[in-house]
Every structure is written in C-alpha cells, then in structure tokens.
Write a protein that holds these residues in place. Sequence first.
Motif, PDB file in Angstrom:
ATOM      1  N   GLY A 118      56.233  20.972  59.490  1.00 22.60           N
ATOM      2  CA  GLY A 118      55.274  21.181  58.413  1.00 22.60           C
ATOM      3  C   GLY A 118      55.253  19.994  57.472  1.00 22.60           C
ATOM      4  O   GLY A 118      56.200  19.200  57.420  1.00 22.60           O
ATOM      5  N   VAL A 119      54.148  19.879  56.706  1.00 19.31           N
ATOM      6  CA  VAL A 119      53.983  18.791  55.750  1.00 19.31           C
ATOM      7  C   VAL A 119      53.519  19.381  54.425  1.00 19.31           C
ATOM      8  O   VAL A 119      52.550  20.141  54.383  1.00 19.31           O
ATOM      9  CB  VAL A 119      52.960  17.738  56.244  1.00 19.31           C
ATOM     10  N   GLU A 120      54.229  19.046  53.342  1.00 20.53           N
ATOM     11  CA  GLU A 120      53.842  19.480  52.001  1.00 20.53           C
ATOM     12  C   GLU A 120      53.425  18.252  51.202  1.00 20.53           C
ATOM     13  O   GLU A 120      54.224  17.336  51.010  1.00 20.53           O
ATOM     14  CB  GLU A 120      55.014  20.168  51.293  1.00 20.53           C
ATOM     15  N   TYR A 121      52.176  18.228  50.743  1.00 21.42           N
ATOM     16  CA  TYR A 121      51.692  17.085  49.973  1.00 21.42           C
ATOM     17  C   TYR A 121      52.042  17.279  48.495  1.00 21.42           C
ATOM     18  O   TYR A 121      51.775  18.321  47.913  1.00 21.42           O
ATOM     19  CB  TYR A 121      50.192  16.917  50.171  1.00 21.42           C
ATOM     20  N   MET A 122      52.625  16.245  47.891  1.00 26.70           N
ATOM     21  CA  MET A 122      53.112  16.324  46.516  1.00 26.70           C
ATOM     22  C   MET A 122      52.652  15.096  45.735  1.00 26.70           C
ATOM     23  O   MET A 122      53.452  14.335  45.200  1.00 26.70           O
ATOM     24  CB  MET A 122      54.642  16.429  46.512  1.00 26.70           C
ATOM     25  N   GLY A 123      51.356  14.896  45.681  1.00 22.85           N
ATOM     26  CA  GLY A 123      50.811  13.746  44.979  1.00 22.85           C
ATOM     27  C   GLY A 123      51.027  12.475  45.779  1.00 22.85           C
ATOM     28  O   GLY A 123      50.585  12.363  46.924  1.00 22.85           O
ATOM     29  N   ALA A 124      51.732  11.513  45.179  1.00 21.53           N
ATOM     30  CA  ALA A 124      51.961  10.235  45.848  1.00 21.53           C
ATOM     31  C   ALA A 124      52.978  10.345  46.981  1.00 21.53           C
ATOM     32  O   ALA A 124      53.091   9.438  47.808  1.00 21.53           O
ATOM     33  CB  ALA A 124      52.434   9.189  44.840  1.00 21.53           C
ATOM     34  N   ARG A 125      53.709  11.433  47.026  1.00 19.78           N
ATOM     35  CA  ARG A 125      54.720  11.628  48.062  1.00 19.78           C
ATOM     36  C   ARG A 125      54.402  12.877  48.867  1.00 19.78           C
ATOM     37  O   ARG A 125      53.592  13.712  48.472  1.00 19.78           O
ATOM     38  CB  ARG A 125      56.112  11.768  47.431  1.00 19.78           C
ATOM     39  N   GLN A 126      55.048  12.983  50.009  1.00 19.34           N
ATOM     40  CA  GLN A 126      54.923  14.188  50.824  1.00 19.34           C
ATOM     41  C   GLN A 126      56.298  14.555  51.354  1.00 19.34           C
ATOM     42  O   GLN A 126      57.177  13.699  51.500  1.00 19.34           O
ATOM     43  CB  GLN A 126      53.945  13.962  51.979  1.00 19.34           C
ATOM     44  N   LEU A 127      56.479  15.851  51.597  1.00 18.83           N
ATOM     45  CA  LEU A 127      57.741  16.349  52.128  1.00 18.83           C
ATOM     46  C   LEU A 127      57.488  16.825  53.561  1.00 18.83           C
ATOM     47  O   LEU A 127      56.722  17.769  53.785  1.00 18.83           O
ATOM     48  CB  LEU A 127      58.263  17.493  51.263  1.00 18.83           C
ATOM     49  N   THR A 172      58.932  18.297  57.070  1.00 23.33           N
ATOM     50  CA  THR A 172      60.019  19.053  57.684  1.00 23.33           C
ATOM     51  C   THR A 172      60.005  18.789  59.184  1.00 23.33           C
ATOM     52  O   THR A 172      58.975  18.954  59.842  1.00 23.33           O
ATOM     53  CB  THR A 172      59.867  20.556  57.422  1.00 23.33           C
ATOM     54  N   VAL A 173      61.157  18.348  59.707  1.00 25.89           N
ATOM     55  CA  VAL A 173      61.250  17.955  61.111  1.00 25.89           C
ATOM     56  C   VAL A 173      62.351  18.762  61.786  1.00 25.89           C
ATOM     57  O   VAL A 173      63.495  18.804  61.301  1.00 25.89           O
ATOM     58  CB  VAL A 173      61.557  16.447  61.239  1.00 25.89           C
ATOM     59  N   ASP A 174      62.019  19.423  62.886  1.00 28.98           N
ATOM     60  CA  ASP A 174      63.005  20.149  63.681  1.00 28.98           C
ATOM     61  C   ASP A 174      63.634  19.199  64.695  1.00 28.98           C
ATOM     62  O   ASP A 174      62.933  18.565  65.491  1.00 28.98           O
ATOM     63  CB  ASP A 174      62.355  21.325  64.412  1.00 28.98           C
ATOM     64  N   THR A 175      64.967  19.086  64.646  1.00 24.51           N
ATOM     65  CA  THR A 175      65.687  18.215  65.571  1.00 24.51           C
ATOM     66  C   THR A 175      66.745  19.033  66.304  1.00 24.51           C
ATOM     67  O   THR A 175      66.960  20.215  66.005  1.00 24.51           O
ATOM     68  CB  THR A 175      66.388  17.058  64.825  1.00 24.51           C
ATOM     69  N   ASP A 176      67.440  18.400  67.231  1.00 27.42           N
ATOM     70  CA  ASP A 176      68.492  19.094  67.979  1.00 27.42           C
ATOM     71  C   ASP A 176      69.710  19.398  67.117  1.00 27.42           C
ATOM     72  O   ASP A 176      70.567  20.192  67.514  1.00 27.42           O
ATOM     73  CB  ASP A 176      68.924  18.244  69.184  1.00 27.42           C
ATOM     74  N   VAL A 177      69.801  18.775  65.940  1.00 29.64           N
ATOM     75  CA  VAL A 177      70.942  19.043  65.056  1.00 29.64           C
ATOM     76  C   VAL A 177      70.528  19.863  63.841  1.00 29.64           C
ATOM     77  O   VAL A 177      71.284  20.006  62.880  1.00 29.64           O
ATOM     78  CB  VAL A 177      71.611  17.726  64.609  1.00 29.64           C
ATOM     79  N   GLY A 178      69.315  20.394  63.876  1.00 27.46           N
ATOM     80  CA  GLY A 178      68.872  21.229  62.781  1.00 27.46           C
ATOM     81  C   GLY A 178      67.580  20.741  62.160  1.00 27.46           C
ATOM     82  O   GLY A 178      67.016  19.713  62.545  1.00 27.46           O
ATOM     83  N   ARG A 179      67.117  21.477  61.157  1.00 24.61           N
ATOM     84  CA  ARG A 179      65.861  21.164  60.463  1.00 24.61           C
ATOM     85  C   ARG A 179      66.157  20.207  59.306  1.00 24.61           C
ATOM     86  O   ARG A 179      66.983  20.486  58.444  1.00 24.61           O
ATOM     87  CB  ARG A 179      65.220  22.445  59.957  1.00 24.61           C
ATOM     88  N   LEU A 180      65.469  19.071  59.289  1.00 24.89           N
ATOM     89  CA  LEU A 180      65.675  18.047  58.270  1.00 24.89           C
ATOM     90  C   LEU A 180      64.438  17.915  57.400  1.00 24.89           C
ATOM     91  O   LEU A 180      63.310  18.075  57.877  1.00 24.89           O
ATOM     92  CB  LEU A 180      65.992  16.692  58.919  1.00 24.89           C
ATOM     93  N   ARG A 181      64.659  17.607  56.105  1.00 21.89           N
ATOM     94  CA  ARG A 181      63.556  17.383  55.173  1.00 21.89           C
ATOM     95  C   ARG A 181      63.495  15.896  54.855  1.00 21.89           C
ATOM     96  O   ARG A 181      64.515  15.275  54.525  1.00 21.89           O
ATOM     97  CB  ARG A 181      63.779  18.180  53.875  1.00 21.89           C
ATOM     98  N   VAL A 182      62.289  15.330  54.931  1.00 24.40           N
ATOM     99  CA  VAL A 182      62.087  13.905  54.721  1.00 24.40           C
ATOM    100  C   VAL A 182      61.049  13.712  53.627  1.00 24.40           C
ATOM    101  O   VAL A 182      59.955  14.283  53.697  1.00 24.40           O
ATOM    102  CB  VAL A 182      61.609  13.208  56.015  1.00 24.40           C
ATOM    103  N   ARG A 183      61.382  12.913  52.605  1.00 30.21           N
ATOM    104  CA  ARG A 183      60.418  12.583  51.554  1.00 30.21           C
ATOM    105  C   ARG A 183      59.858  11.195  51.855  1.00 30.21           C
ATOM    106  O   ARG A 183      60.601  10.222  51.936  1.00 30.21           O
ATOM    107  CB  ARG A 183      61.093  12.620  50.177  1.00 30.21           C
ATOM    108  N   SER A 184      58.538  11.114  52.008  1.00 30.16           N
ATOM    109  CA  SER A 184      57.919   9.854  52.414  1.00 30.16           C
ATOM    110  C   SER A 184      56.601   9.651  51.670  1.00 30.16           C
ATOM    111  O   SER A 184      56.049  10.596  51.084  1.00 30.16           O
ATOM    112  CB  SER A 184      57.665   9.860  53.928  1.00 30.16           C
ATOM    113  N   PRO A 185      56.056   8.429  51.668  1.00 26.27           N
ATOM    114  CA  PRO A 185      54.756   8.184  51.030  1.00 26.27           C
ATOM    115  C   PRO A 185      53.658   8.984  51.729  1.00 26.27           C
ATOM    116  O   PRO A 185      53.703   9.199  52.953  1.00 26.27           O
ATOM    117  CB  PRO A 185      54.549   6.676  51.219  1.00 26.27           C
ATOM    118  N   ASN A 186      52.656   9.419  50.956  1.00 25.73           N
ATOM    119  CA  ASN A 186      51.584  10.205  51.578  1.00 25.73           C
ATOM    120  C   ASN A 186      50.631   9.352  52.400  1.00 25.73           C
ATOM    121  O   ASN A 186      49.702   9.862  53.029  1.00 25.73           O
ATOM    122  CB  ASN A 186      50.811  11.013  50.528  1.00 25.73           C
ATOM    123  N   THR A 187      50.852   8.029  52.389  1.00 29.68           N
ATOM    124  CA  THR A 187      50.035   7.138  53.232  1.00 29.68           C
ATOM    125  C   THR A 187      50.463   7.218  54.699  1.00 29.68           C
ATOM    126  O   THR A 187      49.724   6.778  55.577  1.00 29.68           O
ATOM    127  CB  THR A 187      50.165   5.687  52.744  1.00 29.68           C
TER     128      THR A 187
END
Length: 365
Positions: free
Chosen positions: A299-308, A310-325
């Motif tokens: 999933g992707v949550e848009y938060m203005g200039a940034r986005q959060l 969520t990535v499912d991996t073999d070691v669990g669900r990770l949250r990544v904060r990245s530019p919305n570009t």
Amino acid sequence: MAEIRLENLHKAFGDFTAVRESSFTIADGEFFVMLGPSGCGKTTTLRMIAGLELPTSGRILLDGEDVTWNRASARDIAFVFQLFALYPHMTVRRNISFPLRIAGLPRKEVRERTESVAKLLQIEHLLDRGVGGLAAGDRQRVALGRAIVRRAKAFLMDEPLGALDAEFRDVMCEELRVLHNRIGATTVYVTHDQVEAMSMADRICVMNHAEVLQIGSPLEVYDRPATKFVAGFIGSPSMNFLPAKGGLPAGSRAIRVNGSEIAIPETQASLESAEAFVGARPEHIQITGEGALRGRVFGVEYMGARQLVTVDTDVGRLRVRSPNTLRVNDGETVGLDFMTERLAVFDAATDRAVPTLRAEGGLNG
C-alpha cells in the motif's frame, strides 16, 4: 528552581514492583519528560517525587535536601493533574489564587501575582468567570496558573493534555514549552504520547516494566535507541526490525538477513547470542530497482511531499518513507536498499543495542 536527584528509587506494592531501582538527575531548569506505556512506572515515579507516594527504598533529593520522607506539603512542589482538579464553585481568579490565600499572603500580593499569572497564560479576561463553563483548554490553563502562582521549586505534570482533543493538544504543547522557557522552571512531565515528548523535552526518560531504559535528548533516543523497545516505541511509524542469524563478532561490517548480506556500521562489541535484529527507520530505507531485499508493495499513503510505502518481504512487512515523486503501485515488486550509517543492531538475547561506530564518528548504542 531546583535540581531533582533520584537514588536507587524503588517502589513495590506487595509482590508487584512498580518502579525498580531508578537513579537519575533532573537538572535545574530542565524540561524532563518521562515517557512510556501505561503501567510502566512513570506516574508512580512522579508521585514519589511529589510526596503523594512513599518509596519502598531509595532517596529523593530536591535542591540537595533529602525529602524522601517529607510530606507533599513540605516539598515546595506544584502538581498539575490530568483532569485539572479545579474547584467548580470558584471563579478562575479564586482557583488560581487559592494556594496563596491558604498560605496567608497579603491581599495585594495575592491579587498582583494572580493577575500576573493570568496575563502570562492569556486568560486575564476570564478571571471573574466560573470554571464550569470554560473550554477544556482554558480549564487546563487555570490548572497551570494555580501551579505557577506558587513559584514552587519544581513543577510536576501528570499527562496534563490527555483530556484535550488532538488539534488543541498540539497547540498546548507549543504553549507549554514557551511557558517553560519564560519562567525557567524545573519541570517533570509524564506522558505516554511520544509526539508530546519529542516536541517539548530537553531530555526524555523512557520507561517500561518498571525500569528506566534510556535517558537522552529527543535526537539521541530517536537516532541511537538503547534497546529494541525504545526503538519501536519512539517514531511514527516505528523502526522496522529485520531478523538476522549467525554470529556477529566485534568489528563486523555486515550481517545476513534472509540469505542477503546487509552492510551495517562497524560493531564495537560481539553479540551475546546468534540471533539479532537490524533496525531501520522508514526514512533510512530506499526503494530501488534491485536492492539488498525485495518485496511486493502492499500500500501507499500520500503525505504531502512524502509518501509512506508498505512493502511485504520475506522477513516481514516494512514501512518506507520516500519522496512522492517516486511512483510505485500496489502489487509492484521493488528492491530495498538501506542507509548503512543509519542502521542499528539489537541483540535478540538482551534486547539491547550493539554498540556500533557510526559514519560520523560517534558510537551508537
């Protein structure tokens, strides 16, 4: 104002230990926040400082004086409760001035100090109104005024903003910090809200299960958490944890996670067990084409200039904060890389951070 020192402070209720052998010093004029989940012992510690609870053992020193067994009224400390504790039949003026009138101060001094505090809190226009019809924020200001007017050596606050709505709580956080700077008070503030702690504190004391886990500035507890609990409790969203296996001797610069080797800051001590966790804040993970780990976007949550992301991996669900570009779609497979110098390593056996040599030359842990 005054320095507060706790020496091996311990409190037990029968077989239940509420506070275990806590020792720390709160500097004169410091805004010191005690943070932790419900039942961790922070409020019990505050009540012992105030004299509302007596310790099982240990000492409390206020401005160098041992006050461990002094009654609350003899400690020259002002206490602000979560639910205001105002006298509903009195006006704002009489609520604020109550401690001064009880102390028998001259009427002129009572009036001058009451009006001065009301002006400081921007409630002078409410002085002759009853407290019953006031908004929650104004009632909180009245409670603060009643504490400030005493000019006590220290101010103790037990979740004073807990009854306010989120928007007004943010406003009051800013106002409390400004007020603290104006009066230069030694303030001990209890909360379970990390946002309050991070925005107001000079130093934060993180507690869990009756123990003090870490004391440091907001930057220190966020950037260099001493335990896995602190790392997970501080931050929104909290730190990601990647399980790792295999020995990790001192001097290690990499660790294996799910068959992949991830670079870490150089370790300054060995793991006590063969299992560990690599900790990565969401902003310290980068989405790439390949990456040390791969996963599927949940999933992707848009938060203005940034986005959060969520990535499912073999070691669990990770949250990544990245530019919305950076455009990613649900279900897309992506690679994840990690900012080596920002990672933390936690020993699974002890929950404590493994000391590492950070890129900027400081020890982490």
